[in-house]
Design a protein around this motif. Structure first.
Motif, mmCIF file in Angstrom:
data_model
loop_
_atom_site.group_PDB
_atom_site.id
_atom_site.type_symbol
_atom_site.label_atom_id
_atom_site.label_comp_id
_atom_site.label_asym_id
_atom_site.label_seq_id
_atom_site.Cartn_x
_atom_site.Cartn_y
_atom_site.Cartn_z
ATOM 1 N N LYS A 172 0.840 -1.198 0.000
ATOM 2 C CA LYS A 172 0.000 0.000 0.000
ATOM 3 C C LYS A 172 0.874 1.246 0.000
ATOM 4 O O LYS A 172 1.926 1.283 0.641
ATOM 5 N N LEU A 173 0.394 2.235 -0.681
ATOM 6 C CA LEU A 173 0.972 3.570 -0.631
ATOM 7 C C LEU A 173 -0.122 4.445 -0.036
ATOM 8 O O LEU A 173 -1.184 4.623 -0.651
ATOM 9 N N VAL A 174 0.078 4.950 1.180
ATOM 10 C CA VAL A 174 -0.975 5.611 1.962
ATOM 11 C C VAL A 174 -0.636 7.082 2.152
ATOM 12 O O VAL A 174 0.487 7.424 2.555
ATOM 13 N N ARG A 175 -1.632 7.932 1.896
ATOM 14 C CA ARG A 175 -1.438 9.370 2.082
ATOM 15 C C ARG A 175 -2.724 9.995 2.600
ATOM 16 O O ARG A 175 -3.815 9.707 2.099
ATOM 17 N N CYS A 176 -2.603 10.823 3.610
ATOM 18 C CA CYS A 176 -3.736 11.602 4.113
ATOM 19 C C CYS A 176 -3.797 12.883 3.277
ATOM 20 O O CYS A 176 -2.810 13.621 3.203
ATOM 21 N N VAL A 177 -4.932 13.126 2.632
ATOM 22 C CA VAL A 177 -5.047 14.303 1.771
ATOM 23 C C VAL A 177 -5.907 15.405 2.383
ATOM 24 O O VAL A 177 -5.905 16.533 1.900
ATOM 25 N N ASP A 204 -12.036 15.701 12.348
ATOM 26 C CA ASP A 204 -13.244 15.338 11.610
ATOM 27 C C ASP A 204 -12.947 15.439 10.111
ATOM 28 O O ASP A 204 -12.022 16.143 9.685
ATOM 29 N N ASP A 205 -13.764 14.774 9.319
ATOM 30 C CA ASP A 205 -13.721 14.873 7.849
ATOM 31 C C ASP A 205 -12.333 14.617 7.267
ATOM 32 O O ASP A 205 -11.720 15.469 6.637
ATOM 33 N N VAL A 206 -11.859 13.403 7.471
ATOM 34 C CA VAL A 206 -10.529 12.988 7.015
ATOM 35 C C VAL A 206 -10.660 12.213 5.708
ATOM 36 O O VAL A 206 -11.518 11.336 5.573
ATOM 37 N N GLU A 207 -9.787 12.516 4.759
ATOM 38 C CA GLU A 207 -9.694 11.742 3.524
ATOM 39 C C GLU A 207 -8.309 11.116 3.436
ATOM 40 O O GLU A 207 -7.302 11.794 3.625
ATOM 41 N N VAL A 208 -8.302 9.809 3.163
ATOM 42 C CA VAL A 208 -7.050 9.058 3.008
ATOM 43 C C VAL A 208 -7.120 8.338 1.672
ATOM 44 O O VAL A 208 -8.139 7.731 1.336
ATOM 45 N N THR A 209 -6.042 8.403 0.923
ATOM 46 C CA THR A 209 -5.977 7.714 -0.359
ATOM 47 C C THR A 209 -4.959 6.582 -0.260
ATOM 48 O O THR A 209 -3.958 6.702 0.442
ATOM 49 N N TYR A 210 -5.256 5.466 -0.945
ATOM 50 C CA TYR A 210 -4.409 4.280 -0.928
ATOM 51 C C TYR A 210 -4.219 3.799 -2.359
ATOM 52 O O TYR A 210 -5.182 3.618 -3.074
ATOM 53 N N SER A 211 -2.983 3.556 -2.725
ATOM 54 C CA SER A 211 -2.699 2.813 -3.949
ATOM 55 C C SER A 211 -2.350 1.404 -3.500
ATOM 56 O O SER A 211 -1.581 1.223 -2.551
#
Length: 182
Positions: free
Chosen positions: A72-77, A126-133
């Motif tokens: 996984k490549l994880v980033r909080c955006v 609150d209102d967190v977005e995390v993206t995963y490759s």
């Protein structure tokens, strides 16, 4: 990109090189050649994004079993998270060791999680977005997880847990598991 090795072999903190001008900013988040130069040979085949509404929510500790293990490549955006990875590789000298990272939408950092690790996070806002490759597509029959509060892992979550999915609340503790079931 700057690849910072961690104490768990194969896992990296990846600091993005951000270029700014009057328009805003630009950064590469993935370059196959640079990843390969650091021993990361996965091909990312799926991209996911999660939105978590409430601070204190825990998502995890998730993994996929063989033969569907995923990098996984994880980033909080957006927002901020306390990110946790656990080494589940039986052959590893760091088996069952974990590392924690603070990721947020304003710091250009991401985490590379090798295949054979569990991953999860707690939202700090609150209102967190995390993206995963992901290097392997999601296979429901291969999904696995561990209890986020397992005393063997002794993860020091920074906040009281406010929300946990029904599935995440039922993941087993490590002690009764036979290692191959991980």
């Amino acid at each position: 990109m700057i690849f910072v090795p961690t104490t768990l072999p194969g896992a990296f903190i990846i600091e993005l090189s951000v270029h700014t001008d009057e328009r805003g900013s630009f950064a590469r988040t993935m370059c196959q050649d640079e990843f390969r130069a650091h021993g990361i040979n996965e091909v990312f085949v799926q991209q996911n994004i999660s939105l978590t509404r409430k601070q204190g929510t825990v998502r995890g500790m998730h993994f996929q079993r063989e033969p569907h293990r995923e990098g996984k490549l994880v980033r909080c955006v957006r927002g901020a998270i306390f990110d946790v990875i656990i080494d589940l590789r039986l052959e590893s000298s760091t088996y069952l060791s974990h590392l924690c990272f603070w990721l947020d939408g304003t710091t250009p950092t991401q985490i590379y999680v090798p295949p054979g690790f569990a991953h999860g996070f707690q939202t700090l806002t609150d209102d967190v977005e995390v993206t995963y490759s992901l290097s392997h597509r999601y296979v429901p029959s291969a999904q696995g997880g561990l209890a986020f509060d397992d005393p063997i892992l002794d993860i020091a979550w920074p906040l009281s847990v406010t929300t946990l999915s029904d599935r995440d609340a039922t993941w087993p503790r490590i002690e009764p598991l036979v290692p191959p079931s991980l």
